[in-house]
Design a protein around this motif. Structure first.
Motif, PDB file in Angstrom:
ATOM      1  N   ARG A 176       0.899  -1.188   0.080  1.00  0.00           N
ATOM      2  CA  ARG A 176       0.213   0.095  -0.010  1.00  0.00           C
ATOM      3  C   ARG A 176       0.629   1.162   0.197  1.00  0.00           C
ATOM      4  NH1 ARG A 176      -3.311  -1.077   4.336  1.00  0.00           N
ATOM      5  NH2 ARG A 176      -4.575  -2.134   2.969  1.00  0.00           N
ATOM      6  N   SER A 177       2.134   1.129   0.516  1.00  0.00           N
ATOM      7  CA  SER A 177       3.036   2.352   0.494  1.00  0.00           C
ATOM      8  C   SER A 177       3.860   2.482  -0.880  1.00  0.00           C
ATOM      9  CB  SER A 177       3.892   2.303   1.531  1.00  0.00           C
ATOM     10  OG  SER A 177       3.308   1.937   2.990  1.00  0.00           O
ATOM     11  N   GLY A 178       3.362   1.551  -1.688  1.00  0.00           N
ATOM     12  CA  GLY A 178       3.986   1.527  -2.998  1.00  0.00           C
ATOM     13  C   GLY A 178       5.373   0.912  -3.325  1.00  0.00           C
ATOM     14  N   ALA A 179       5.802  -0.060  -2.201  1.00  0.00           N
ATOM     15  CA  ALA A 179       6.847  -0.934  -2.371  1.00  0.00           C
ATOM     16  C   ALA A 179       6.384  -2.264  -3.438  1.00  0.00           C
ATOM     17  CB  ALA A 179       7.277  -1.309  -1.322  1.00  0.00           C
ATOM     18  N   ARG A 180       7.139  -2.767  -4.410  1.00  0.00           N
ATOM     19  CA  ARG A 180       6.928  -4.168  -4.762  1.00  0.00           C
ATOM     20  C   ARG A 180       7.381  -5.040  -4.004  1.00  0.00           C
ATOM     21  NH1 ARG A 180       8.910  -6.135 -10.761  1.00  0.00           N
ATOM     22  NH2 ARG A 180       7.569  -7.994 -10.914  1.00  0.00           N
ATOM     23  N   VAL A 181       6.513  -5.780  -3.519  1.00  0.00           N
ATOM     24  CA  VAL A 181       6.407  -6.899  -2.455  1.00  0.00           C
ATOM     25  C   VAL A 181       6.468  -8.231  -3.054  1.00  0.00           C
ATOM     26  CG1 VAL A 181       5.595  -7.769  -0.446  1.00  0.00           C
ATOM     27  CG2 VAL A 181       5.220  -5.330  -0.966  1.00  0.00           C
ATOM     28  N   VAL A 182       7.430  -8.984  -2.506  1.00  0.00           N
ATOM     29  CA  VAL A 182       7.753 -10.437  -2.903  1.00  0.00           C
ATOM     30  C   VAL A 182       7.121 -11.107  -1.702  1.00  0.00           C
ATOM     31  CG1 VAL A 182       9.190 -12.210  -3.455  1.00  0.00           C
ATOM     32  CG2 VAL A 182       9.788  -9.805  -4.469  1.00  0.00           C
ATOM     33  N   LEU A 183       5.999 -11.803  -1.685  1.00  0.00           N
ATOM     34  CA  LEU A 183       5.695 -12.760  -1.130  1.00  0.00           C
ATOM     35  C   LEU A 183       6.407 -14.139  -1.055  1.00  0.00           C
ATOM     36  CD1 LEU A 183       1.721 -12.272  -1.206  1.00  0.00           C
ATOM     37  CD2 LEU A 183       3.491 -10.929  -0.220  1.00  0.00           C
ATOM     38  N   ALA A 184       7.324 -14.293   0.024  1.00  0.00           N
ATOM     39  CA  ALA A 184       8.193 -15.556   0.004  1.00  0.00           C
ATOM     40  C   ALA A 184       7.529 -16.575   0.731  1.00  0.00           C
ATOM     41  CB  ALA A 184       9.529 -15.463   0.587  1.00  0.00           C
ATOM     42  N   VAL A 185       6.789 -17.496   0.352  1.00  0.00           N
ATOM     43  CA  VAL A 185       5.669 -18.404   1.065  1.00  0.00           C
ATOM     44  C   VAL A 185       5.844 -19.887   0.729  1.00  0.00           C
ATOM     45  CG1 VAL A 185       3.978 -16.730   1.221  1.00  0.00           C
ATOM     46  CG2 VAL A 185       3.847 -18.210  -0.765  1.00  0.00           C
ATOM     47  N   ARG A 186       5.742 -21.101   1.511  1.00  0.00           N
ATOM     48  CA  ARG A 186       5.838 -22.290   1.169  1.00  0.00           C
ATOM     49  C   ARG A 186       4.847 -22.741   0.438  1.00  0.00           C
ATOM     50  NH1 ARG A 186       5.652 -25.956   6.326  1.00  0.00           N
ATOM     51  NH2 ARG A 186       3.449 -25.002   6.643  1.00  0.00           N
ATOM     52  N   ASN A 187       3.313 -22.336   0.509  1.00  0.00           N
ATOM     53  CA  ASN A 187       2.337 -22.772  -0.102  1.00  0.00           C
ATOM     54  C   ASN A 187       1.939 -21.560  -0.967  1.00  0.00           C
ATOM     55  OD1 ASN A 187      -0.409 -23.077  -1.139  1.00  0.00           O
ATOM     56  ND2 ASN A 187      -0.759 -24.081   1.132  1.00  0.00           N
ATOM     57  N   THR A 188       2.347 -21.743  -2.354  1.00  0.00           N
ATOM     58  CA  THR A 188       2.059 -20.617  -3.282  1.00  0.00           C
ATOM     59  C   THR A 188       0.491 -20.465  -3.368  1.00  0.00           C
ATOM     60  OG1 THR A 188       2.482 -22.112  -4.957  1.00  0.00           O
ATOM     61  CG2 THR A 188       4.259 -20.874  -4.219  1.00  0.00           C
ATOM     62  N   THR A 189      -0.261 -21.460  -3.562  1.00  0.00           N
ATOM     63  CA  THR A 189      -1.723 -21.322  -3.538  1.00  0.00           C
ATOM     64  C   THR A 189      -2.170 -20.276  -2.730  1.00  0.00           C
ATOM     65  OG1 THR A 189      -1.887 -23.532  -4.371  1.00  0.00           O
ATOM     66  CG2 THR A 189      -3.740 -22.275  -3.687  1.00  0.00           C
ATOM     67  N   ALA A 190      -1.826 -20.422  -1.379  1.00  0.00           N
ATOM     68  CA  ALA A 190      -2.352 -19.506  -0.047  1.00  0.00           C
ATOM     69  C   ALA A 190      -1.594 -18.276  -0.326  1.00  0.00           C
ATOM     70  CB  ALA A 190      -1.814 -20.102   1.269  1.00  0.00           C
ATOM     71  N   GLY A 191      -0.221 -18.164  -1.000  1.00  0.00           N
ATOM     72  CA  GLY A 191       0.227 -16.734  -1.249  1.00  0.00           C
ATOM     73  C   GLY A 191      -0.585 -16.011  -2.289  1.00  0.00           C
ATOM     74  N   ALA A 192      -0.855 -16.990  -3.465  1.00  0.00           N
ATOM     75  CA  ALA A 192      -1.487 -16.367  -4.652  1.00  0.00           C
ATOM     76  C   ALA A 192      -2.999 -15.650  -4.002  1.00  0.00           C
ATOM     77  CB  ALA A 192      -1.992 -17.277  -5.546  1.00  0.00           C
ATOM     78  N   GLU A 193      -3.724 -16.304  -2.973  1.00  0.00           N
ATOM     79  CA  GLU A 193      -4.979 -15.838  -2.574  1.00  0.00           C
ATOM     80  C   GLU A 193      -4.751 -14.812  -1.730  1.00  0.00           C
ATOM     81  OE1 GLU A 193      -8.430 -17.323   0.661  1.00  0.00           O
ATOM     82  OE2 GLU A 193      -6.865 -18.748  -0.439  1.00  0.00           O
ATOM     83  N   ALA A 194      -3.606 -14.626  -1.034  1.00  0.00           N
ATOM     84  CA  ALA A 194      -3.312 -13.465  -0.097  1.00  0.00           C
ATOM     85  C   ALA A 194      -2.977 -12.189  -1.108  1.00  0.00           C
ATOM     86  CB  ALA A 194      -2.164 -13.718   0.613  1.00  0.00           C
ATOM     87  N   ALA A 195      -2.329 -12.396  -2.151  1.00  0.00           N
ATOM     88  CA  ALA A 195      -2.078 -11.527  -3.097  1.00  0.00           C
ATOM     89  C   ALA A 195      -2.986 -10.905  -3.752  1.00  0.00           C
ATOM     90  CB  ALA A 195      -0.849 -12.154  -4.146  1.00  0.00           C
ATOM     91  N   ARG A 196      -4.104 -11.804  -3.893  1.00  0.00           N
ATOM     92  CA  ARG A 196      -5.337 -11.039  -4.734  1.00  0.00           C
ATOM     93  C   ARG A 196      -5.798  -9.894  -3.750  1.00  0.00           C
ATOM     94  NH1 ARG A 196      -5.642 -16.343  -6.953  1.00  0.00           N
ATOM     95  NH2 ARG A 196      -6.801 -16.764  -5.027  1.00  0.00           N
ATOM     96  N   THR A 197      -5.936 -10.103  -2.284  1.00  0.00           N
ATOM     97  CA  THR A 197      -6.233  -9.034  -1.448  1.00  0.00           C
ATOM     98  C   THR A 197      -5.437  -7.807  -1.177  1.00  0.00           C
ATOM     99  OG1 THR A 197      -5.380 -10.133   0.529  1.00  0.00           O
ATOM    100  CG2 THR A 197      -7.541 -10.904  -0.201  1.00  0.00           C
ATOM    101  N   MET A 198      -4.286  -7.855  -1.797  1.00  0.00           N
ATOM    102  CA  MET A 198      -3.323  -6.745  -1.548  1.00  0.00           C
ATOM    103  C   MET A 198      -3.232  -5.610  -2.749  1.00  0.00           C
ATOM    104  SD  MET A 198      -0.022  -8.865  -0.034  1.00  0.00           S
ATOM    105  CE  MET A 198      -0.496 -10.003   1.360  1.00  0.00           C
TER     106      MET A 198
END
Length: 291
Positions: free
Chosen positions: A25-47
């Motif tokens: 939200r502050s403008g950074a490009r954020v890399v979600l480093a996650v073990r479960n990429t399906t859960a990561g993709a779900e989280a990314a959709r809300t960001m």
């Protein structure tokens, strides 16, 4: 934080998800480093903003090396690394694929290796920062270097406290070594107090009846995850911080409240302990840096 590249481990839930969301939200490009990429993709959709998902299993040194190689190839400059991910176990002792006690291997050794492998990309940024997530449970733990993997004396919650003490020692020793090397990278630490995540009750069980009381009855007066993430967000984003600073909640026993400077345990701050743990981590992971 426009043009900033931020990497957050364990960013698909809890403190990591809140931290990643605020950075995006502050403008950074954020890399979600996650073990479960399906859960990561779900989280990314809300960001909001620019977010990408990459697979990282901190319990596997092979995964850590693969992640770091691909990330640095795509992002030769990394501004912020938030070593947030953590596991809490119940039940019998478990080990990583590399033979480490699971909590120490994931919470500390995985992040130790990751930080070293990303060090060149961090050093290429104009004001780089490493944020390492501690816990107030570190203050009641002790490192037994003759049984670092808790083979002879294992209790799941006790091992969690040890892993968080080791993580705290790592963040402080990293600061000492960065300063000695004249590096521009700043190493700072944070802890969330007692925050309502799925890890909270288990993290306190090693303190026996008192710990269980704090963990369960304490849920009545602990803080939501959004407040619990404030210390690490403060550590990640506040300009002008000095290396080695440590932030946690302002309230009673550092359980809740606004982010303020706090003190590590005496053992965590001991440079002798820091040097000894660093040497052990290099030997165990095969990742050597800032020697």
């Amino acid at each position: 934080m426009t043009s900033t590249i931020a990497v957050v481990t364990g960013a698909n839930s809890g403190l990591g998800r809140v931290t990643a969301t605020h950075l995006a939200r502050s403008g950074a490009r954020v890399v979600l480093a996650v073990r479960n990429t399906t859960a990561g993709a779900e989280a990314a959709r809300t960001m909001p903003g620019d977010v990408e998902v990459r697979e990282l299993d901190l319990a596997s040194l092979t995964s850590v090396r693969t992640f770091a190689a691909k990330l640095t190839a795509d992002h030769p400059k990394i501004d912020v690394l938030v070593n947030n991910a953590g596991v809490v176990l119940l039940g019998p002792r478990r080990t990583t694929g590399d033979g480490f006690e699971m909590q120490l291997g994931t919470n500390m050794l995985g992040h130790f290796a990751l930080t070293g492998l990303l060090l060149d990309s961090l050093g290429a940024a104009p004001a780089p920062r490493v944020v390492t997530l501690s816990s107030i449970t570190h203050k009641r733990a002790h490192l037994d270097f003759d049984d670092l993997m808790s083979v002879r004396n294992y209790g799941a919650s006790r091992a969690y406290g040890i892993s968080k003490l080791a993580t705290t020692v790592f963040g402080l020793e990293l600061d000492r070594r960065l300063r000695a090397a004249g590096s521009s990278i700043v190493s700072v630490l944070a802890h969330p107090g007692i925050t309502r995540t799925n890890l909270t009750p288990r993290a306190w069980e090693h303190l026996g009846l008192f710990g269980r009381f704090v963990a369960w009855a304490g849920l009545l007066f602990t803080q939501p995850v959004e407040r619990g993430a404030e210390p690490q967000l403060h550590a990640a984003t506040t300009p002008g911080l000095r290396g080695g600073e440590f932030f946690g909640p302002s309230g009673f026993l550092e359980m809740r409240g606004r982010a303020v400077p706090v003190r590590p345990s005496t053992e965590a701050a001991d440079p002798v302990v820091g040097r000894r743990l660093w040497a052990a981590a290099e030997e165990l992971t095969g990742v050597r840096y800032l020697g």
